[in-house]
Design a protein around this motif. Structure first.
Motif, PDB file in Angstrom:
ATOM      1  N   ASP A 184      39.094 106.983  54.036  1.00 22.35           N
ATOM      2  CA  ASP A 184      38.086 107.562  53.109  1.00 22.35           C
ATOM      3  C   ASP A 184      37.724 109.011  53.419  1.00 22.35           C
ATOM      4  O   ASP A 184      36.750 109.529  52.789  1.00 22.35           O
ATOM      5  CB  ASP A 184      36.834 106.690  52.847  1.00 22.35           C
ATOM      6  CG  ASP A 184      35.938 106.571  54.227  1.00 22.35           C
ATOM      7  OD1 ASP A 184      36.385 107.288  55.296  1.00 22.35           O
ATOM      8  OD2 ASP A 184      34.870 106.027  54.349  1.00 22.35           O
ATOM      9  N   ILE A 185      38.386 109.579  54.105  1.00 23.28           N
ATOM     10  CA  ILE A 185      38.177 110.984  54.408  1.00 23.28           C
ATOM     11  C   ILE A 185      39.387 111.647  54.136  1.00 23.28           C
ATOM     12  O   ILE A 185      40.469 111.362  54.216  1.00 23.28           O
ATOM     13  CB  ILE A 185      37.899 111.145  56.279  1.00 23.28           C
ATOM     14  CG1 ILE A 185      36.489 110.556  56.488  1.00 23.28           C
ATOM     15  CG2 ILE A 185      37.704 112.798  56.359  1.00 23.28           C
ATOM     16  CD1 ILE A 185      35.325 110.838  55.787  1.00 23.28           C
ATOM     17  N   SER A 186      38.968 112.838  53.398  1.00 24.31           N
ATOM     18  CA  SER A 186      40.315 113.545  52.872  1.00 24.31           C
ATOM     19  C   SER A 186      41.280 114.062  53.662  1.00 24.31           C
ATOM     20  O   SER A 186      40.342 114.439  54.926  1.00 24.31           O
ATOM     21  CB  SER A 186      39.866 114.790  51.750  1.00 24.31           C
ATOM     22  OG  SER A 186      39.035 115.616  52.398  1.00 24.31           O
ATOM     23  N   PRO A 187      42.225 114.511  53.628  1.00 25.86           N
ATOM     24  CA  PRO A 187      43.169 115.118  54.571  1.00 25.86           C
ATOM     25  C   PRO A 187      42.874 116.423  54.972  1.00 25.86           C
ATOM     26  O   PRO A 187      42.948 116.680  56.000  1.00 25.86           O
ATOM     27  CB  PRO A 187      44.560 115.118  53.783  1.00 25.86           C
ATOM     28  CG  PRO A 187      44.724 113.717  52.685  1.00 25.86           C
ATOM     29  CD  PRO A 187      43.183 113.889  52.415  1.00 25.86           C
ATOM     30  N   GLU A 188      42.255 117.237  53.923  1.00 26.35           N
ATOM     31  CA  GLU A 188      41.842 118.464  54.313  1.00 26.35           C
ATOM     32  C   GLU A 188      40.599 118.267  55.130  1.00 26.35           C
ATOM     33  O   GLU A 188      40.672 119.149  56.064  1.00 26.35           O
ATOM     34  CB  GLU A 188      41.423 119.172  52.654  1.00 26.35           C
ATOM     35  CG  GLU A 188      42.716 119.451  51.879  1.00 26.35           C
ATOM     36  CD  GLU A 188      42.953 118.227  51.021  1.00 26.35           C
ATOM     37  OE1 GLU A 188      43.770 117.965  50.419  1.00 26.35           O
ATOM     38  OE2 GLU A 188      41.962 117.182  51.066  1.00 26.35           O
ATOM     39  N   LEU A 189      39.784 117.681  54.815  1.00 25.68           N
ATOM     40  CA  LEU A 189      38.616 117.552  55.702  1.00 25.68           C
ATOM     41  C   LEU A 189      39.019 117.125  57.262  1.00 25.68           C
ATOM     42  O   LEU A 189      38.487 117.504  58.374  1.00 25.68           O
ATOM     43  CB  LEU A 189      37.438 116.810  55.129  1.00 25.68           C
ATOM     44  CG  LEU A 189      36.293 116.511  56.252  1.00 25.68           C
ATOM     45  CD1 LEU A 189      35.754 117.988  56.448  1.00 25.68           C
ATOM     46  CD2 LEU A 189      34.972 115.789  55.263  1.00 25.68           C
ATOM     47  N   THR A 190      39.717 116.096  57.302  1.00 29.31           N
ATOM     48  CA  THR A 190      40.417 115.436  58.432  1.00 29.31           C
ATOM     49  C   THR A 190      41.140 116.657  59.188  1.00 29.31           C
ATOM     50  O   THR A 190      40.849 116.615  60.665  1.00 29.31           O
ATOM     51  CB  THR A 190      41.373 114.318  58.369  1.00 29.31           C
ATOM     52  OG1 THR A 190      40.561 113.266  57.354  1.00 29.31           O
ATOM     53  CG2 THR A 190      42.079 113.823  59.545  1.00 29.31           C
ATOM     54  N   GLU A 191      41.792 117.412  58.720  1.00 25.90           N
ATOM     55  CA  GLU A 191      42.602 118.654  59.414  1.00 25.90           C
ATOM     56  C   GLU A 191      41.391 119.539  59.786  1.00 25.90           C
ATOM     57  O   GLU A 191      41.454 119.996  61.052  1.00 25.90           O
ATOM     58  CB  GLU A 191      43.444 119.349  58.251  1.00 25.90           C
ATOM     59  CG  GLU A 191      44.281 120.432  59.074  1.00 25.90           C
ATOM     60  CD  GLU A 191      45.402 120.868  58.065  1.00 25.90           C
ATOM     61  OE1 GLU A 191      46.055 121.838  58.716  1.00 25.90           O
ATOM     62  OE2 GLU A 191      45.247 120.799  56.969  1.00 25.90           O
ATOM     63  N   LYS A 192      40.421 119.748  59.171  1.00 24.66           N
ATOM     64  CA  LYS A 192      39.295 120.656  59.643  1.00 24.66           C
ATOM     65  C   LYS A 192      38.731 120.330  60.779  1.00 24.66           C
ATOM     66  O   LYS A 192      38.272 120.793  61.672  1.00 24.66           O
ATOM     67  CB  LYS A 192      38.080 121.058  58.460  1.00 24.66           C
ATOM     68  CG  LYS A 192      38.703 121.846  57.567  1.00 24.66           C
ATOM     69  CD  LYS A 192      37.463 121.907  56.450  1.00 24.66           C
ATOM     70  CE  LYS A 192      38.207 123.296  55.378  1.00 24.66           C
ATOM     71  NZ  LYS A 192      36.913 123.437  54.355  1.00 24.66           N
TER      72      LYS A 192
END
Length: 339
Positions: free
Chosen positions: A31-39
């Motif tokens: 439920d966490i976006s790939p973009e935020l996960t990467e950040k």
């Protein structure tokens, strides 16, 4: 980022998100976006973030740590057992915390309390040689923390343990000496309060009886396992009107001291006096002459102990105490081989 330890809260504040969001991102939660996960992961790497296993464990009511109390961490015997414990624990995702009692019951008690304060999931313990009172372990029962003893054990109907076949092994050593022509066999035993001393005395007496030799009380002496006292009791044995022609020690350290005493008196091993030890320390193969000894499966003892403990930790129902007796081996070398 000049911090000694970075927390989830630090990263959450930096990114303007919740602590739970950072935690889920680090675990690749769906439920966490790939973009935020990467950040989150890039920040964790840049700030050298490492999760605190104790904090995680407390949330889950489990720390994935095991406390280990040993009499010392210097001898090969205990260090090899610790290696076995660590190996088995690591395979199951557990870490170990090692504490040395330095053969002190008081220090062992302190270590026990400290490890409980750290919320370890279980304990693996070898008793200090001066342990006469076992009431410390009432605390373990009341706290419901699983405990497994090894080598020097107590309260075996309540706690699981791993030992070797002390009586049989001591009997084998005594018979071995007889078969090599020794007839006046003495035994340097450890403190009477620890099980390994009592059991090895039983095996020594059993071996004498099987060989048709009379047990002589003056040939049985006790010491506190220290190098200094081992030398003193060896001197005592060799100063009697009748001196032994072989000495069987409760452990190798005792016999190394006896060997030094014999050499100082100009006596030759094994021609004048045969020597046998117990535990088969590394030095047994490098002393002159090499030492006959009972070899413990030390690494396997450690793995067996942690296996028993993890069974108790992960069980959903209380398990009865289990006693594992492992087989030791007689390693014949120069110090007793007259043939």
């Amino acid at each position: 980022m000049s911090r000694k330890r970075v927390s989830l809260k630090d990263m959450a504040n930096e990114l303007g998100v919740s602590i739970s969001t950072v935690s889920r991102a680090l675990k690749d939660h769906y439920d966490i976006s790939p973009e935020l996960t990467e950040k989150v992961k890039n920040l964790a790497k840049a700030w050298n973030y490492r999760p605190n296993p104790f904090a995680v464990g407390l949330l889950k009511h489990r720390t994935k740590t095991i406390g280990v109390i040993v009499p010392d961490i210097v001898t090969h015997f205990f260090s090899s057992i610790i290696s076995g414990i660590e190996s088995g624990a690591k395979e199951q995702g557990y870490h170990i915390i090692i504490s040395s009692s330095q053969e002190s019951h008081i220090k062992s008690r302190e270590s026990l309390q400290n490890l409980l304060d750290l919320r370890v999931d279980g304990l693996i313990v070898c008793l200090a040689q001066d342990t006469h009172d076992y009431s410390d372990f009432d605390l373990i029962q009341s706290s419901e923390v699983p405990l497994v003893f090894f080598d020097r054990v107590c309260r075996t109907t309540e706690f699981s343990s791993v030992v070797i076949n002390n009586i049989e092994a001591a009997r084998d050593l005594t018979v071995h000496l007889f078969e090599n022509g020794y007839r006046a066999i003495a035994h340097i035993a450890g403190p009477e309060n620890i099980n390994i001393s009592r059991e090895r005395i039983m095996g020594y007496k059993k071996g004498l009886k099987e060989c048709g030799l009379t047990f002589k009380p003056e040939f049985l002496v006790h010491c506190d396992l220290s190098i200094a006292q081992s030398a003193l009791v060896a001197e005592q044995l060799m100063s009697q009107p009748e001196i032994p022609d072989a000495i069987f020690g409760v452990n190798d350290t005792v016999i190394f001291s006896a060997m030094k005493v014999l050499k100082s008196k100009g006596l030759k091993v094994p021609q004048d006096v045969g020597l046998v030890g117990f535990t088969d320390e590394f030095h047994a193969t490098v002393v002159e002459p090499t030492l006959t000894a009972i070899a413990h499966p030390t690494f396997e003892i450690g793995r067996e102990a942690v296996g028993l403990l993890l069974d108790e930790i992960t069980s959903t129902i209380p398990k009865p105490a289990k006693q594992v007796v492992m087989k030791a081996r007689l390693m014949v070398r120069e110090s007793s081989n007259r043939k």
